[in-house]
Scaffold this motif. Structure first.
Motif, PDB file in Angstrom:
ATOM      1  N   LEU A   1       0.812  -1.218   0.000  1.00  0.00           N
ATOM      2  CA  LEU A   1       0.000   0.000   0.000  1.00  0.00           C
ATOM      3  C   LEU A   1       0.846   1.269   0.000  1.00  0.00           C
ATOM      4  O   LEU A   1       0.438   2.284  -0.560  1.00  0.00           O
ATOM      5  CB  LEU A   1      -0.957   0.017   1.199  1.00  0.00           C
TER       6      LEU A   1
ATOM      7  N   VAL B   1       2.639  -7.159  -8.273  1.00  0.00           N
ATOM      8  CA  VAL B   1       2.386  -6.191  -7.204  1.00  0.00           C
ATOM      9  C   VAL B   1       3.444  -6.325  -6.107  1.00  0.00           C
ATOM     10  O   VAL B   1       3.980  -5.327  -5.621  1.00  0.00           O
ATOM     11  CB  VAL B   1       0.963  -6.387  -6.628  1.00  0.00           C
TER      12      VAL B   1
ATOM     13  N   THR C   1       4.718  -2.496 -11.650  1.00  0.00           N
ATOM     14  CA  THR C   1       3.415  -1.932 -11.988  1.00  0.00           C
ATOM     15  C   THR C   1       3.555  -0.865 -13.066  1.00  0.00           C
ATOM     16  O   THR C   1       4.606  -0.246 -13.156  1.00  0.00           O
ATOM     17  CB  THR C   1       2.773  -1.299 -10.731  1.00  0.00           C
ATOM     18  N   PRO C   2       2.509  -0.592 -13.887  1.00  0.00           N
ATOM     19  CA  PRO C   2       1.252  -1.317 -13.958  1.00  0.00           C
ATOM     20  C   PRO C   2       1.480  -2.800 -14.271  1.00  0.00           C
ATOM     21  O   PRO C   2       2.417  -3.121 -15.007  1.00  0.00           O
ATOM     22  CB  PRO C   2       0.518  -0.647 -15.121  1.00  0.00           C
ATOM     23  N   VAL C   3       0.633  -3.672 -13.718  1.00  0.00           N
ATOM     24  CA  VAL C   3       0.825  -5.115 -13.845  1.00  0.00           C
ATOM     25  C   VAL C   3       0.747  -5.567 -15.309  1.00  0.00           C
ATOM     26  O   VAL C   3       0.226  -4.854 -16.154  1.00  0.00           O
ATOM     27  CB  VAL C   3      -0.198  -5.878 -12.982  1.00  0.00           C
TER      28      VAL C   3
ATOM     29  N   MET D   1      -1.987  -5.087 -18.064  1.00  0.00           N
ATOM     30  CA  MET D   1      -2.380  -3.732 -18.439  1.00  0.00           C
ATOM     31  C   MET D   1      -1.525  -3.210 -19.591  1.00  0.00           C
ATOM     32  O   MET D   1      -1.841  -2.194 -20.189  1.00  0.00           O
ATOM     33  CB  MET D   1      -2.234  -2.796 -17.239  1.00  0.00           C
TER      34      MET D   1
ATOM     35  N   THR E   1      -8.353   1.491  -3.804  1.00  0.00           N
ATOM     36  CA  THR E   1      -7.058   1.014  -3.312  1.00  0.00           C
ATOM     37  C   THR E   1      -6.492  -0.051  -4.241  1.00  0.00           C
ATOM     38  O   THR E   1      -5.317   0.003  -4.629  1.00  0.00           O
ATOM     39  CB  THR E   1      -7.220   0.433  -1.886  1.00  0.00           C
TER      40      THR E   1
ATOM     41  N   VAL F   1      -3.005   0.208  -6.362  1.00  0.00           N
ATOM     42  CA  VAL F   1      -1.947  -0.787  -6.214  1.00  0.00           C
ATOM     43  C   VAL F   1      -1.588  -1.390  -7.566  1.00  0.00           C
ATOM     44  O   VAL F   1      -0.414  -1.553  -7.906  1.00  0.00           O
ATOM     45  CB  VAL F   1      -2.375  -1.886  -5.215  1.00  0.00           C
ATOM     46  N   LEU F   2      -2.595  -1.699  -8.387  1.00  0.00           N
ATOM     47  CA  LEU F   2      -2.336  -2.355  -9.670  1.00  0.00           C
ATOM     48  C   LEU F   2      -1.624  -1.445 -10.666  1.00  0.00           C
ATOM     49  O   LEU F   2      -0.843  -1.916 -11.496  1.00  0.00           O
ATOM     50  CB  LEU F   2      -3.637  -2.886 -10.288  1.00  0.00           C
ATOM     51  N   ILE F   3      -1.913  -0.131 -10.602  1.00  0.00           N
ATOM     52  CA  ILE F   3      -1.205   0.755 -11.536  1.00  0.00           C
ATOM     53  C   ILE F   3       0.066   1.337 -10.904  1.00  0.00           C
ATOM     54  O   ILE F   3       0.821   2.038 -11.571  1.00  0.00           O
ATOM     55  CB  ILE F   3      -2.089   1.906 -12.090  1.00  0.00           C
ATOM     56  N   GLY F   4       0.284   1.041  -9.617  1.00  0.00           N
ATOM     57  CA  GLY F   4       1.503   1.523  -8.974  1.00  0.00           C
ATOM     58  C   GLY F   4       1.419   2.947  -8.479  1.00  0.00           C
ATOM     59  O   GLY F   4       2.448   3.609  -8.308  1.00  0.00           O
TER      60      GLY F   4
ATOM     61  N   THR G   1       1.262   4.526  -5.623  1.00  0.00           N
ATOM     62  CA  THR G   1       1.401   4.378  -4.180  1.00  0.00           C
ATOM     63  C   THR G   1       2.235   5.508  -3.600  1.00  0.00           C
ATOM     64  O   THR G   1       3.058   6.070  -4.321  1.00  0.00           O
ATOM     65  CB  THR G   1       2.088   3.033  -3.848  1.00  0.00           C
TER      66      THR G   1
ATOM     67  N   VAL H   1      -1.296   4.742  -1.649  1.00  0.00           N
ATOM     68  CA  VAL H   1      -2.636   4.808  -2.217  1.00  0.00           C
ATOM     69  C   VAL H   1      -3.378   6.070  -1.789  1.00  0.00           C
ATOM     70  O   VAL H   1      -3.003   6.716  -0.818  1.00  0.00           O
ATOM     71  CB  VAL H   1      -3.441   3.547  -1.852  1.00  0.00           C
TER      72      VAL H   1
ATOM     73  N   LEU I   1      -2.793   4.329 -20.102  1.00  0.00           N
ATOM     74  CA  LEU I   1      -3.181   2.941 -20.342  1.00  0.00           C
ATOM     75  C   LEU I   1      -4.249   2.873 -21.444  1.00  0.00           C
ATOM     76  O   LEU I   1      -4.903   3.869 -21.773  1.00  0.00           O
ATOM     77  CB  LEU I   1      -3.684   2.309 -19.048  1.00  0.00           C
TER      78      LEU I   1
ATOM     79  N   ILE J   1      -8.405  -0.975 -20.561  1.00  0.00           N
ATOM     80  CA  ILE J   1      -7.856  -1.041 -19.197  1.00  0.00           C
ATOM     81  C   ILE J   1      -8.458   0.071 -18.338  1.00  0.00           C
ATOM     82  O   ILE J   1      -8.798  -0.139 -17.168  1.00  0.00           O
ATOM     83  CB  ILE J   1      -6.314  -0.912 -19.229  1.00  0.00           C
TER      84      ILE J   1
ATOM     85  N   LEU K   1     -10.406  -0.268 -14.896  1.00  0.00           N
ATOM     86  CA  LEU K   1     -10.021   0.458 -13.680  1.00  0.00           C
ATOM     87  C   LEU K   1     -11.207   1.227 -13.096  1.00  0.00           C
ATOM     88  O   LEU K   1     -11.386   1.278 -11.878  1.00  0.00           O
ATOM     89  CB  LEU K   1      -8.864   1.419 -13.979  1.00  0.00           C
TER      90      LEU K   1
END
Lengths: 203, 203, 203
Positions: free
Chosen positions: A50, B49, B54-56, B59, C45, C49-52, C54, C56, C113, C117, C121
């Motif tokens: 996080l 993650v 990231t992005p994972v 994506m 959140t 996290v998935l797109i990075g 952070t 968050v 993105l 995607i 999101l």
């Protein structure tokens, strides 16, 4: 050195509690190890993800994996004797959450986050391993239902920031806040305190 | 090119296994698609993650979403005929975990992580899509309870690093380690091998 | 200003829906607060996290934690009167998903993105708080089983990118796509529309 020893004791206690829950769910050896691992590092992993501190902590220091593997192996081999260790395990676990709480707070401070966020990160580090363990075992997480567990972490976290005004030495802060968590948790268990349930009684 | 074809076959097999589980849970069309998607990409997403990639992955390359959508659509339309494809699906799935394991290992190596962490990342890539599928469907994850599944990935991962001493060509390593995973998985299913359960018998 | 007010109304509605579910599971005060929090911020959140992105979003703006705490406190205190507010809560929730969808899309666009995607999101931001709430409460997520909920977000997201060709003003796009989500959701509830279940009838 002293703190690291305690940290390892906490990790061991968390791993063993994972083994015990997983074995009662009739999991196989792989499942038991995964649950032990997740219980021990799950909270800190969520915290690191996080705040973006990746790769997460246990990928950068092999101590955790070694200690958890040994603890899981020990718990599996001596599973019939663990009940005699219940009091030691409870003590390790209690020391563990105290320490994990303060480690989480310090990680938050290093990322320059708001004190309230730091307290959340500390509580998360200490408690969410158990939450993920319970989800993987298909149970409603135990800390949402009973016992003063997370509350001890939150109050300990508050004490850290209250004392920040008066104390400059971070090591003292660290020890005192950890001690607050541990004391509250011990008192709650000894006096069987719990938070009120908020179950909605329909009239 | 060859590897990409295999990768897509694995993704298809994972997506279809997700559709089958979700339909048995009486989910609607949206739920079925989500479970298919999560089963196919969940392990790799968790891996990305945790190491901070990231992005994972899905994506950044639209192939995955397209393939999974088509596979899910196919599985829904021909759901009554899928039982005749059981053997092909099992084969795709087995090839898939072999490949996903090695991809995870290589991602770990690129992030300069310890070999044991790399093996964990490989196993995670191959197995955790199924774990997340089972959690979303409110089941205890099947790989924690039976069958040699994750174990095949771990042994394959170990073989990768054992051979690293002797082989310089990464492509060979890739193929051999993948083949080890696939062989162990096939043998385990043919001979009905499983890990010992560690259920605690109270005396 | 206008959008922020709406955002807060959506957060409040999500938090209150979390409180109601958690109280019916007989959770204690801590559990109820966590579920309220997770329901309100879980989707965003996961997206971050998935797109990075952070730390968050709710770690960087204390408004969310304050609003959710107050909403949870309100819901707990007035839990016996909340049934009279059902219509308002439904309306807040509907406005909330409209807004969360568009916020998710814009975050995806900022990370450069692919449109598909971005739609994922947006839908994730709007829907996955509820999914995580249901997992923590040990239920199969409700949006996988019934009601046009995620579908409204997906169609709203599609409309955003269809209009992108014709409209230059992002604020208009934002409002129209949000309105599409809200309209579809309202119509679906009024006319009791639902997606077909794909339960596999064995012959």
């Amino acid at each position: 050195m002293f703190i690291q020893t305690i940290d390892i004791l906490g990790t061991i206690a968390f791993a063993i509690s994972g083994v015990l829950v997983a074995m009662n769910k009739k999991m196989d050896a792989f499942g038991v190890f995964i649950i032990a691992f997740v219980t021990a590092v799950g909270g800190g992993t969520l915290r690191d993800v996080l705040i973006g501190a990746t790769p997460v902590f246990w990928m950068k220091d092999m101590t955790f994996i070694s200690v958890i593997s040994l603890a899981a192996l020990f718990a599996v081999l001596f599973r019939n004797y663990l009940k005699h260790l219940r009091r030691s395990l409870f003590l390790f676990d209690t020391i563990g959450i105290g320490l994990y709480t303060v480690i989480g707070i310090e990680k938050g401070l290093n990322a320059e986050l708001h004190p309230i966020i730091c307290i959340i990160l500390g509580t998360m580090s200490a408690c969410f391993g158990g939450v993920i363990r319970d989800i993987l075992c298909n149970e409603i997480p135990v800390i949402f239902r009973k016992e003063v567990y997370a509350t001890a972490c939150i109050v300990g976290g508050l004490s850290y920031f209250l004392m920040l005004e008066f104390l400059e030495n971070r090591n003292y802060l660290f020890l005192i806040a950890g001690a607050v968590v541990i004391t509250i948790r011990l008192l709650a268990v000894i006096f069987k305190l719990k938070l009120p349930s908020l179950y909605k009684h329909e009239v």
